[in-house]
Write an enzyme that holds these catalytic residues in place. Structure first.
Site, PDB file in Angstrom:
ATOM      1  N   LYS A 116       0.816  -1.212   0.000  1.00 42.96           N
ATOM      2  CA  LYS A 116       0.000   0.000   0.000  1.00 42.96           C
ATOM      3  C   LYS A 116       0.854   1.267   0.000  1.00 42.96           C
ATOM      4  CE  LYS A 116      -3.754  -2.409   2.389  1.00 42.96           C
ATOM      5  NZ  LYS A 116      -3.089  -3.722   2.339  1.00 42.96           N
ATOM      6  N   GLU A 183      -1.657   6.840   7.892  1.00 39.04           N
ATOM      7  CA  GLU A 183      -2.273   7.827   7.013  1.00 39.04           C
ATOM      8  C   GLU A 183      -3.409   8.515   7.752  1.00 39.04           C
ATOM      9  OE1 GLU A 183      -3.779   5.759   3.644  1.00 39.04           O
ATOM     10  OE2 GLU A 183      -5.399   4.783   4.722  1.00 39.04           O
ATOM     11  N   HIS A 218     -12.595  -2.900  10.812  1.00 37.83           N
ATOM     12  CA  HIS A 218     -12.077  -2.611   9.477  1.00 37.83           C
ATOM     13  C   HIS A 218     -12.180  -3.813   8.540  1.00 37.83           C
ATOM     14  CE1 HIS A 218     -10.702   0.958  11.452  1.00 37.83           C
ATOM     15  NE2 HIS A 218      -9.969   0.241  12.266  1.00 37.83           N
ATOM     16  N   ARG A 279      -5.673  -9.047  -6.542  1.00 41.22           N
ATOM     17  CA  ARG A 279      -6.201 -10.402  -6.330  1.00 41.22           C
ATOM     18  C   ARG A 279      -7.718 -10.361  -6.461  1.00 41.22           C
ATOM     19  NH1 ARG A 279      -8.507  -9.535  -1.386  1.00 41.22           N
ATOM     20  NH2 ARG A 279      -7.422  -8.105   0.013  1.00 41.22           N
TER      21      ARG A 279
END
Length: 626
Positions: A116, A183, A218, A279
């Site tokens: 990421k 982030e 999450h 994926r």
């Protein structure tokens, strides 16, 4: 031409890939850990290879053994599924170097996007390198993999170091890579993603949008396609960004580009790039339903070198998927283990699962039991169809989130498409408020009376009522029910017993007949959606634990104890004392009250079972008045 596929995965996704392969005449090969020797995916494959030597949680991360298994079983291709090594470029490269076909994107694309941090740099973004009070709240995320593992929201700067350590440990356990990044955390956004499919000849299909906003820890819980209520212009923008991301790395195969869509007071709805998953996604069935395609079949065709048509198929209708987990949402989403006795849904609803009746739900892997998918002409019809099917489903075994799913689907905020990623933060209490059925214990007792007694317990002369006790697992309430055997059959006060059989009881209540389907497994009784535990008529008064006892809520491993924690220490209510690892996640065990830690039986590395005494906190008593 691919003739035999090894799936480097387990459970539901392995079974789902096998289904497509077998429909197309392709032989299938499973791999399994010692813990999965009798798992469904190992049973349904044409061949299965044991992966020896490692702890169950690490087995499917051993790429060299998986490649060896593929070669020894005569497979000519490997499909990675999702999770584990599905976004590991070294594994993809090892597969192709062994002369096998990799059913996924090329290793270079995985390296560019699967991390990421690198994906954000490719899209012109960058994670935070230093966190200050002005940045809060922030989100800690694993650089590799997904599924909510290695992810933490941090709202206090003082918590950052501890959450970073926990995220690294989870990421390393789940993906073999402990890299994490930080982030900004966007409050109140919607999780929207675009499915893409690309061939090796330059064609990239954007296959609509999906909304995956209903999440816990999450991890997605309910997903749908298309994402409701998006302006056409924003949908087109998301498609363009997704195609641009794929073309930036010459992507080949199926992938998903994820965004957070938030309302901007000036610009309106605004999309924030999150990541690209190189994926297949867990939620791919909703895209399959609305486009009328089989994404796994298309992955295989692309891997064989086929060319896609210029334009993708057109969308039709709406699809919603709900993930059924063995967990207790009312108890901090605690995973549950044990025997899954039965799992069925009504006809007309797709069920993807890696379990069947009699299988054991263990502690080593994700607690997802199945995905139920409904497709209908409109969103409202799809919601109604899925909620009704889940309500009528037979889910017999450990506690699950089934009732939460039904209530979530019927919640006004979801029904009108106004949900966001904070849905369960706002509504979990209401959605898990117990709603016990007062007649379920009586139905269980009447069914048991017919199932266990050859003569039905009839007496020639009037006698005392028969008495049975049950605990309703919905709210923990104990019930004592009474009924009579008479020459006319079973009777109970306040109702008319229309029919009583070991598996079905019909009661007439205030002029309305209600049916109760009953299934019993030992002391566990399932009456419709209600789960009961049969109790002895005269309970043991010494069975209760001492006040302040902390019992293990699940089988697992103690991974760490709070720094400096020793017996005799003062602790505050809610203070984290230790952490258990189970089903690839860490679970925090906190002090139930403010007081003194009088006993500590946990140590890092210790294996514990459900109900194991971990610690005792003696409540602080108020000073006596003079």
């Amino acid at each position: 031409m691919i003739t035999s596929v090894l799936v480097a995965n387990r459970g539901e996704i392995a079974c789902r890939i096998f289904r497509t392969c077998q429909e197309r005449g392709i032989r299938t090969v499973a791999v399994y850990s010692d813990a999965d020797e009798n798992a469904l995916h190992a049973r349904v494959a044409d061949a299965a290879v044991r992966l020896p030597g490692a702890a169950p949680s690490e087995t499917y991360l051993r790429g060299e053994l998986i490649v060896k298994a593929a070669l020894s079983a005569g497979a000519d291709a490997v499909h990675p599924g999702y999770g584990f090594l599905s976004e590991n470029a070294d594994f993809a490269r090892a597969v192709t170097e062994a002369g096998l076909v990799w059913i996924g994107p090329q290793p270079e694309a995985i390296e560019a996007m699967a991390s990421k941090t690198r994906a954000k740099e490719l899209m012109g973004l960058a994670p935070l390198t230093e966190v200050t009070e002005d940045d809060l709240p922030v989100l800690v995320k694993a650089a590799a993999g997904g599924g909510g593992r290695g992810m933490r929201v941090v709202r206090r700067l003082a918590d950052l170091d501890a959450e970073l350590a926990a995220a690294r440990a989870e990421a390393l356990s789940a993906f073999g890579d402990g890299e994490v990044f930080v982030e900004p955390y966007v409050e109140g956004g919607r999780h929207v993603e675009v499915q893409i499919l690309a061939d090796a000849h330059g064609t990239v299909w954007p296959l609509g949008t999906r909304d995956c906003s209903l999440q816990r820890r999450h991890q997605k819980v309910i997903e749908e396609a298309p994402a409701p209520g998006l302006p056409r212009q924003l949908t087109e923008e998301l498609h363009e960004l997704a195609v641009r991301a794929a073309r930036a790395v010459d992507y080949v195969g199926a992938g998903t580009v994820e965004f957070l869509v938030a309302d901007d007071p000036v610009a309106g709805a605004k999309a924030h790039f999150l990541e690209m998953n190189t994926r297949l996604q867990v939620e791919h069935p909703v895209t399959e339903a609305v486009f009328g395609i089989d994404l796994v079949a298309l992955q295989i065709r692309v891997a064989e070198g086929a060319t896609l048509e210029n334009d993708p198929p057109r969308e039709r209708g709406h699809a919603i998927e709900a993930r059924l987990y063995a967990e207790d949402p009312a108890n901090d989403w605690t995973p549950q283990t044990g025997t899954l006795h039965r799992l069925t849904v009504p006809d007309g609803v797709r069920l993807d699962t890696g379990y069947t009746g009699g299988d054991t739900i263990g502690v080593h892997y994700d607690p997802m039991l199945a995905k139920a998918v409904a497709h209908a002409p409109t969103r409202a019809e799809a919601i109604r169809k899925l909620a009704g099917a889940l309500e009528r489903a037979a889910v017999h075994g450990p506690v699950t989130n089934r009732n939460l799913l039904v209530r979530s689907l019927r919640h006004p905020e979801f029904a009108t498409g106004r949900m966001d990623t904070g849905f369960y933060d706002r509504h979990l209490g209401d959605l898990t408020t117990p709603a016990p059925d007062p007649y379920a214990p009586l139905a269980a007792a009447l069914a048991d009376a017919l199932g266990r007694s050859r003569f039905g317990g009839w007496r020639n002369l009037p006698s005392q009522p028969q008495v049975k006790r049950y605990r309703d697992e919905t709210d923990g309430t104990d019930h004592e029910v009474r009924y009579h055997h008479t020459r006319d059959g079973l009777t109970a006060e306040g109702v008319r017993v229309v029919r009583a059989a070991p598996d079905l009881v019909v009661l007439e209540i205030d002029g309305v007949r209600r049916k109760f389907e009953v299934s019993r497994y030992g002391d566990r009784v399932h009456v419709g959606t209600t789960t009961l535990t049969a109790l002895p008529r005269f309970p043991d008064p010494t069975a209760d634990q001492a006040p302040g006892s902390l019992l293990a809520p699940m089988p697992g491993t103690v991974v760490r104890v709070a720094e400096g924690l020793t017996e005799g220490a003062h602790v505050e209510a809610g203070q984290p004392l230790l952490w258990l690892e189970a089903m690839k996640m860490e679970h925090k065990i906190s002090a139930p009250v403010t007081g003194t830690l009088t006993a500590l039986h946990a140590a890092p590395g210790k294996q514990v079972e459900v109900g194991t005494l971990l610690a005792v906190v003696e409540s602080k008593r108020e000073d006596s008045a003079p």
